[in-house]
Design an enzyme around this catalytic site. Structure first.
Site, PDB file in Angstrom:
ATOM      1  N   GLU A  60      -3.489   7.541   1.636  1.00 33.67           N
ATOM      2  CA  GLU A  60      -3.887   8.957   1.595  1.00 33.67           C
ATOM      3  C   GLU A  60      -3.746   9.607   2.971  1.00 33.67           C
ATOM      4  O   GLU A  60      -3.421  10.791   3.076  1.00 33.67           O
ATOM      5  CB  GLU A  60      -5.321   9.070   1.052  1.00 33.67           C
ATOM      6  CG  GLU A  60      -5.343   8.807  -0.459  1.00 33.67           C
ATOM      7  CD  GLU A  60      -6.612   8.173  -0.980  1.00 33.67           C
ATOM      8  OE1 GLU A  60      -7.638   8.178  -0.281  1.00 33.67           O
ATOM      9  OE2 GLU A  60      -6.563   7.652  -2.122  1.00 33.67           O
ATOM     10  N   ASN A 100     -14.343   1.701   0.200  1.00 30.26           N
ATOM     11  CA  ASN A 100     -13.837   2.902   0.873  1.00 30.26           C
ATOM     12  C   ASN A 100     -14.351   4.104   0.093  1.00 30.26           C
ATOM     13  O   ASN A 100     -13.841   4.417  -0.968  1.00 30.26           O
ATOM     14  CB  ASN A 100     -12.300   2.853   0.884  1.00 30.26           C
ATOM     15  CG  ASN A 100     -11.685   4.115   1.455  1.00 30.26           C
ATOM     16  OD1 ASN A 100     -12.403   4.974   1.983  1.00 30.26           O
ATOM     17  ND2 ASN A 100     -10.376   4.234   1.349  1.00 30.26           N
ATOM     18  N   GLU A 113      -2.278  -2.034  -0.957  1.00 30.59           N
ATOM     19  CA  GLU A 113      -2.714  -1.032  -1.925  1.00 30.59           C
ATOM     20  C   GLU A 113      -1.487  -0.323  -2.506  1.00 30.59           C
ATOM     21  O   GLU A 113      -0.977   0.634  -1.887  1.00 30.59           O
ATOM     22  CB  GLU A 113      -3.624   0.002  -1.250  1.00 30.59           C
ATOM     23  CG  GLU A 113      -4.905  -0.570  -0.701  1.00 30.59           C
ATOM     24  CD  GLU A 113      -6.012   0.476  -0.652  1.00 30.59           C
ATOM     25  OE1 GLU A 113      -7.082   0.209  -1.187  1.00 30.59           O
ATOM     26  OE2 GLU A 113      -5.786   1.562  -0.108  1.00 30.59           O
ATOM     27  N   HIS A 146      -4.329   4.102   5.579  1.00 28.60           N
ATOM     28  CA  HIS A 146      -4.488   4.274   4.135  1.00 28.60           C
ATOM     29  C   HIS A 146      -3.402   5.210   3.622  1.00 28.60           C
ATOM     30  O   HIS A 146      -3.032   6.169   4.316  1.00 28.60           O
ATOM     31  CB  HIS A 146      -5.879   4.837   3.827  1.00 28.60           C
ATOM     32  CG  HIS A 146      -6.202   4.751   2.363  1.00 28.60           C
ATOM     33  ND1 HIS A 146      -5.695   5.646   1.445  1.00 28.60           N
ATOM     34  CD2 HIS A 146      -6.931   3.855   1.665  1.00 28.60           C
ATOM     35  CE1 HIS A 146      -6.117   5.302   0.234  1.00 28.60           C
ATOM     36  NE2 HIS A 146      -6.873   4.221   0.338  1.00 28.60           N
ATOM     37  N   SER A 161      -7.606   0.570  -8.149  1.00 28.17           N
ATOM     38  CA  SER A 161      -8.240   0.463  -9.468  1.00 28.17           C
ATOM     39  C   SER A 161      -8.897  -0.888  -9.717  1.00 28.17           C
ATOM     40  O   SER A 161      -8.910  -1.383 -10.841  1.00 28.17           O
ATOM     41  CB  SER A 161      -7.229   0.797 -10.578  1.00 28.17           C
ATOM     42  OG  SER A 161      -6.791   2.138 -10.442  1.00 28.17           O
ATOM     43  N   LYS A 201     -14.104   7.113   0.758  1.00 26.91           N
ATOM     44  CA  LYS A 201     -13.234   8.295   0.897  1.00 26.91           C
ATOM     45  C   LYS A 201     -14.085   9.538   1.178  1.00 26.91           C
ATOM     46  O   LYS A 201     -15.080   9.449   1.877  1.00 26.91           O
ATOM     47  CB  LYS A 201     -12.340   8.439  -0.336  1.00 26.91           C
ATOM     48  CG  LYS A 201     -11.590   7.129  -0.638  1.00 26.91           C
ATOM     49  CD  LYS A 201     -10.524   7.262  -1.673  1.00 26.91           C
ATOM     50  CE  LYS A 201      -9.844   5.903  -1.872  1.00 26.91           C
ATOM     51  NZ  LYS A 201      -8.767   5.947  -2.835  1.00 26.91           N
ATOM     52  N   GLY A 245      -6.669   4.951  -7.716  1.00 21.98           N
ATOM     53  CA  GLY A 245      -7.350   6.013  -8.458  1.00 21.98           C
ATOM     54  C   GLY A 245      -6.714   6.353  -9.793  1.00 21.98           C
ATOM     55  O   GLY A 245      -7.018   7.396 -10.376  1.00 21.98           O
TER      56      GLY A 245
HETATM   57  P1  13P Z   1      -9.494   3.100  -6.183  1.00 19.86           P
HETATM   58  O1  13P Z   1     -10.314   1.812  -6.216  1.00 19.86           O
HETATM   59  O2  13P Z   1     -10.307   4.304  -6.530  1.00 19.86           O
HETATM   60  O3  13P Z   1      -8.238   2.955  -6.981  1.00 19.86           O
HETATM   61  O4  13P Z   1      -9.053   3.307  -4.664  1.00 19.86           O
HETATM   62  C1  13P Z   1      -8.483   2.262  -3.972  1.00 19.86           C
HETATM   63  C2  13P Z   1      -8.367   2.643  -2.562  1.00 19.86           C
HETATM   64  O5  13P Z   1      -7.585   3.506  -2.202  1.00 19.86           O
HETATM   65  C3  13P Z   1      -9.251   1.972  -1.600  1.00 19.86           C
HETATM   66  O6  13P Z   1      -8.875   2.238  -0.293  1.00 19.86           O
END
Ligand code: 13P
Length: 254
Positions: free
Chosen positions: A102, A12, A170, A100, A216, A14, A176
């Site tokens: 976010e 992803n 997640e 997601h 992560s 983002k 992150g």
């Molecule tokens: P990270 O791997 O940067 O922690 O992000 C995970 C994520 O949100 C994937 O959709």
């Protein structure tokens, strides 16, 4: 006998990257994939919308698949700035990430909206990657399993089966942050999700449905997570933005 589930390594991206980054990343992965005989994993990249066409060109014929990070819940119409699932399928997307954390935070998306988006992805012939996960406060309060079960039930589209839907667990606190879930934490939630799926879609489909871990995930911790009985791949953010790390995670699946 336990169902055999093919590991899915999904990137992803983002809101990261420009044209040159996308070209380098997608073609770097495509090159590695082409050289890999019968890969033990399925590989997916989910770039930002404007980079999808470019990425589609870069991965053509390599086996790397293309996905999007969101779609609208309805087929077409007056929805400025939104993108339909039908168009995403038309330009070569095989999957859409929905729900997601976010998006749930930034756009206040509810389970109901996530379910509608997932349904739109299925109607367009794509797979839906349905994201769920608890916050740190919810985990601290002992509510991790309850929260995940509730999100799962509310977000799973009707007609979901192991072929057209993937679940991504997640934990919000792991995204992150560098604070990855321990194997025990991940396995506990994944097993609970699979158990909840039995009620929702039946034992056969629940046994076959893939449940990804995200938060992560890095080359250094991927092997132990991907080896867990109910972890069937990864949804990777930061480490999906360079070829070495993302390929390193995929290699840990072999
Ligand atoms: P990270 O791997 O940067 O922690 O992000 C995970 C994520 O949100 C994937 O959709």
């Amino acid at each position: 006998m336990a169902a055999k589930r093919k590991i899915l390594i999904a990137g992803n991206w983002k809101m990261n990257g420009l044209k040159k980054d996308a070209r380098a990343l997608a073609s770097g992965l495509a090159k590695k994939m082409k050289k890999t005989e019968r890969p033990a994993f399925e590989m997916l990249i989910c770039p930002p919308f404007p980079l999808l066409g470019l990425a589609a060109d870069a991965i053509r014929g390599s086996g790397v698949k293309l996905g999007a990070q969101d779609c609208h819940a309805i087929e077409r119409g007056a929805h400025t700035g939104d993108t339909s699932a039908g168009l995403l399928a038309n330009i070569g997307c095989k999957y859409v990430i929905v729900g997601h954390s976010e998006r749930r935070t930034d756009h206040e998306e509810t389970d109901k909206q996530v379910r509608a988006k997932a349904g739109a992805a299925l109607n367009a012939g794509m797979g839906a990657i349905v994201c769920i996960g608890e916050t740190w406060a919810e985990r601290k309060a002992g509510k991790a399993l309850v929260v995940n079960r509730k999100q799962l039930k509310g977000s799973l589209p009707s007609g979901a089966n192991a072929k057209n839907t993937v679940i991504a667990y997640e934990p919000v606190w792991a995204i992150g942050t560098g604070q990855v879930a321990t194997p025990a934490q991940a396995q506990e939630v994944h097993a609970a999700i699979r158990k909840a799926l039995i009620k929702l879609i039946g034992a056969d489909e629940a046994a076959k449905m893939r449940i990804l871990y995200g938060g992560s995930m890095k080359p250094g911790n991927a092997a132990e997570l991907l080896a867990l009985p109910d972890v069937d791949g990864g949804l990777i953010g930061g480490a999906s933005l360079n070829v070495v790390d993302f390929w390193g995670i995929a290699a840990a699946a072999s």
